[in-house]
Design a protein around this motif. Structure first.
Motif, mmCIF file in Angstrom:
data_model
loop_
_atom_site.group_PDB
_atom_site.id
_atom_site.type_symbol
_atom_site.label_atom_id
_atom_site.label_comp_id
_atom_site.label_asym_id
_atom_site.label_seq_id
_atom_site.Cartn_x
_atom_site.Cartn_y
_atom_site.Cartn_z
ATOM 1 N N ALA A 233 1.200 -1.436 -0.065
ATOM 2 C CA ALA A 233 0.348 0.077 -0.307
ATOM 3 C C ALA A 233 0.726 1.226 0.122
ATOM 4 N N GLY A 234 2.012 1.100 0.682
ATOM 5 C CA GLY A 234 3.101 2.292 0.743
ATOM 6 C C GLY A 234 3.528 2.421 -0.304
ATOM 7 N N LEU A 235 3.717 1.357 -1.030
ATOM 8 C CA LEU A 235 4.707 1.926 -2.548
ATOM 9 C C LEU A 235 3.942 2.129 -3.531
ATOM 10 N N VAL A 236 2.476 1.837 -3.477
ATOM 11 C CA VAL A 236 1.345 2.082 -4.246
ATOM 12 C C VAL A 236 1.366 4.081 -4.387
ATOM 13 N N ASN A 237 1.103 4.632 -3.111
ATOM 14 C CA ASN A 237 0.644 5.664 -2.704
ATOM 15 C C ASN A 237 2.168 6.668 -3.235
ATOM 16 N N PHE A 238 3.407 6.004 -3.086
ATOM 17 C CA PHE A 238 4.935 6.349 -3.407
ATOM 18 C C PHE A 238 4.824 6.951 -4.612
ATOM 19 N N LEU A 239 4.640 5.446 -5.355
ATOM 20 C CA LEU A 239 4.457 5.921 -7.336
ATOM 21 C C LEU A 239 3.503 6.043 -7.577
ATOM 22 N N HIS A 240 2.304 7.164 -7.629
ATOM 23 C CA HIS A 240 1.018 7.263 -7.245
ATOM 24 C C HIS A 240 1.161 8.922 -6.810
ATOM 25 N N ASN A 241 2.701 8.817 -6.273
ATOM 26 C CA ASN A 241 2.337 10.388 -6.347
ATOM 27 C C ASN A 241 3.725 10.901 -6.234
ATOM 28 N N ILE A 242 4.613 10.059 -6.996
ATOM 29 C CA ILE A 242 5.872 10.898 -7.790
ATOM 30 C C ILE A 242 6.117 12.362 -8.552
ATOM 31 N N THR A 243 6.405 13.339 -8.830
ATOM 32 C CA THR A 243 6.910 14.426 -9.513
ATOM 33 C C THR A 243 7.977 14.391 -10.838
ATOM 34 N N ARG A 244 7.411 14.781 -11.743
ATOM 35 C CA ARG A 244 8.580 13.847 -12.706
ATOM 36 C C ARG A 244 8.939 15.428 -13.074
ATOM 37 N N ARG A 245 9.957 15.892 -13.438
ATOM 38 C CA ARG A 245 10.514 16.580 -14.212
ATOM 39 C C ARG A 245 10.419 15.985 -16.130
ATOM 40 N N PRO A 246 10.190 17.407 -16.892
ATOM 41 C CA PRO A 246 9.844 17.280 -18.227
ATOM 42 C C PRO A 246 11.592 17.228 -18.904
ATOM 43 N N GLY A 247 11.307 16.714 -20.140
ATOM 44 C CA GLY A 247 13.279 16.890 -20.565
ATOM 45 C C GLY A 247 14.144 15.699 -20.011
ATOM 46 N N ILE A 248 13.881 14.872 -18.868
ATOM 47 C CA ILE A 248 15.056 14.004 -18.952
ATOM 48 C C ILE A 248 13.812 12.687 -18.623
ATOM 49 N N GLY A 249 15.156 11.952 -17.992
ATOM 50 C CA GLY A 249 14.497 10.546 -18.166
ATOM 51 C C GLY A 249 13.906 9.889 -16.014
ATOM 52 N N PHE A 250 13.123 9.224 -16.311
ATOM 53 C CA PHE A 250 13.084 8.684 -14.800
ATOM 54 C C PHE A 250 12.717 6.504 -14.327
ATOM 55 N N VAL A 251 13.473 7.408 -13.475
ATOM 56 C CA VAL A 251 12.898 5.419 -12.570
ATOM 57 C C VAL A 251 12.042 4.884 -12.162
ATOM 58 N N HIS A 252 10.809 4.663 -12.282
ATOM 59 C CA HIS A 252 10.208 4.159 -11.218
ATOM 60 C C HIS A 252 10.336 2.674 -10.388
ATOM 61 N N GLN A 253 10.655 2.482 -8.825
ATOM 62 C CA GLN A 253 11.075 1.770 -8.307
ATOM 63 C C GLN A 253 10.248 0.616 -7.594
ATOM 64 N N ALA A 254 9.496 -0.442 -8.603
ATOM 65 C CA ALA A 254 8.843 -1.331 -7.749
ATOM 66 C C ALA A 254 9.295 -1.963 -7.124
ATOM 67 N N VAL A 255 9.384 -2.033 -5.904
ATOM 68 C CA VAL A 255 10.567 -2.985 -5.617
ATOM 69 C C VAL A 255 9.794 -1.707 -3.862
ATOM 70 N N LEU A 256 10.424 -3.535 -3.093
ATOM 71 C CA LEU A 256 9.210 -3.491 -1.345
ATOM 72 C C LEU A 256 10.868 -3.213 -1.598
ATOM 73 N N THR A 257 11.465 -2.688 -0.198
ATOM 74 C CA THR A 257 12.456 -2.825 0.885
ATOM 75 C C THR A 257 11.836 -3.805 2.151
ATOM 76 N N PRO A 258 12.529 -4.101 2.676
ATOM 77 C CA PRO A 258 12.638 -5.145 4.237
ATOM 78 C C PRO A 258 13.371 -4.603 4.595
ATOM 79 N N THR A 259 12.840 -3.878 6.012
ATOM 80 C CA THR A 259 13.315 -4.094 6.403
ATOM 81 C C THR A 259 13.816 -5.155 7.619
ATOM 82 N N PRO A 260 15.147 -4.942 8.843
ATOM 83 C CA PRO A 260 15.972 -5.896 9.268
ATOM 84 C C PRO A 260 14.420 -6.534 10.589
#
Length: 344
Positions: A233-260
């Motif tokens: 849920a947190g990842l989807v929210n992050f990916l849907h609220n990214i802002t991107r500038r025109p004229g350059i590329g961009f990487v959407h990281q569709a990955v979960l980061t496990p904590t200890p």
């Protein structure tokens, strides 16, 4: 009306044939096989599947701790080697196999090793030495002239200035004329323009030492914000609220980061089952709500357009991840008629 630098994109609906889906693309040559109109779309406005921590398939039980290992691992690794490896590996197939299923972006982390003159891929543990995977990429582009590959050298561990100089010389030597130099106007770089120039490899070198070498791209040309989420849920929210500038590329990281804590509660499992599979099941369907193309005026489009999208274990379910990302490119045809006017 949307703008691609010197090109104009005119909005017009088109009805696509039912066979025009990525399920019917030859993944090995998907860029070559894109509809003709899309080959004049800037590379930074196409949807491109990539792999996260691309070279971790090379980590084995014989792997030793690398310079990027967390300090606690030096105490835990001798006792919990198998568990740590299960939560360190993020890809199951090698470089060549990833290329064959459509992956065109590689997330690379490199480290030096004491008393060695070679460089190694790393993710807490040493993976393999870099020359064989990079040669596989060179061989692939040589035999697939319609394909373009992005190599993103994200992190460097244990590097001294002379290591950067030696590595950059190595990359220049292996890829040579295939390299796509950075340009002031990235919107002029298309599959068609690259085909004419016979250029096929972007190297993003995320270190200040690259500024004087025009063959490599700098970090700001391909932002890659880290979600740092361990829940879908947190990842989807992050990916849907990214802002991107025109004229350059961009990487959407569709990955979960496990904590200890996340890992301790799932100690006997692995990253594939507890992170990659949930992303495939719950996040990947949400990514179909996104589309490639240029960033639009504020309020016109709810989500930032995709360019590169990366994931763990890209081979899951008959490569459903790269298939899904590639298919996003067809939205450019479903929703628009690409009519280009060269203003230059």
């Amino acid at each position: 009306m949307f703008f691609f630098g010197p090109f104009r994109l005119v909005h017009k609906a088109i009805v696509m044939g039912k066979d025009s889906t990525a399920q019917n693309f030859n993944l090995e040559n998907w860029m070559r096989d894109l509809p003709a109109q899309l080959k004049d779309v800037p590379l930074i406005y196409l949807a491109i599947p990539g792999s996260h921590d691309s070279m971790t398939y090379g980590i084995t039980r014989a792997s030793t701790l690398a310079p990027d290992a967390e300090p606690i691992l030096h105490r835990l690794y001798p006792l919990f080697r198998g568990t740590i490896i299960r939560w360190t590996i993020t890809q199951a197939i090698d470089t060549k196999q990833q290329l064959l299923i459509g992956i065109r972006y590689f997330d690379l982390r490199l480290a030096t090793k004491k008393d060695e003159n070679h460089y190694f891929f790393t993710h807490g543990l040493y993976a393999e030495e870099i020359s064989k995977p990079l040669q596989q990429i060179r061989d692939f582009v040589d035999s697939h002239p319609g394909e373009v590959v992005i190599l993103d050298l994200q992190h460097f561990y244990g590097f001294q200035p002379e290591d950067h100089q030696r590595l950059m010389r190595y990359l220049l030597n292996i890829f040579g004329a295939k390299l796509i130099p950075r340009q002031i106007d990235l919107q002029s770089i298309t599959l068609n323009s690259l085909s004419r120039l016979r250029q096929q490899v972007v190297v993003v070198y995320r270190n200040q030492s690259v500024s004087a070498i025009s063959e490599f791209w700098q970090s700001q040309l391909l932002p890659s914000p880290w979600p740092q989420q361990d829940r879908t849920a947190g990842l989807v929210n992050f990916l849907h609220n990214i802002t991107r500038r025109p004229g350059i590329g961009f990487v959407h990281q569709a990955v979960l980061t496990p904590t200890p804590k996340f890992i301790i509660l799932r100690w006997i499992s692995n990253l594939r089952e507890k992170c990659a599979v949930p992303v495939k099941n719950e996040v990947l369907p949400k990514l179909t709500e996104l589309a490639p193309g240029p960033p639009l005026a504020k309020g016109v489009n709810q989500f930032a357009p995709v360019n590169v999208v990366i994931a763990d274990f890209v081979d899951l379910d008959n490569a459903i991840f790269p298939r899904t990302i590639i298919e996003l490119n067809l939205k450019l045809l479903r929703n628009t008629d690409l009519v280009y006017h060269n203003y230059g």
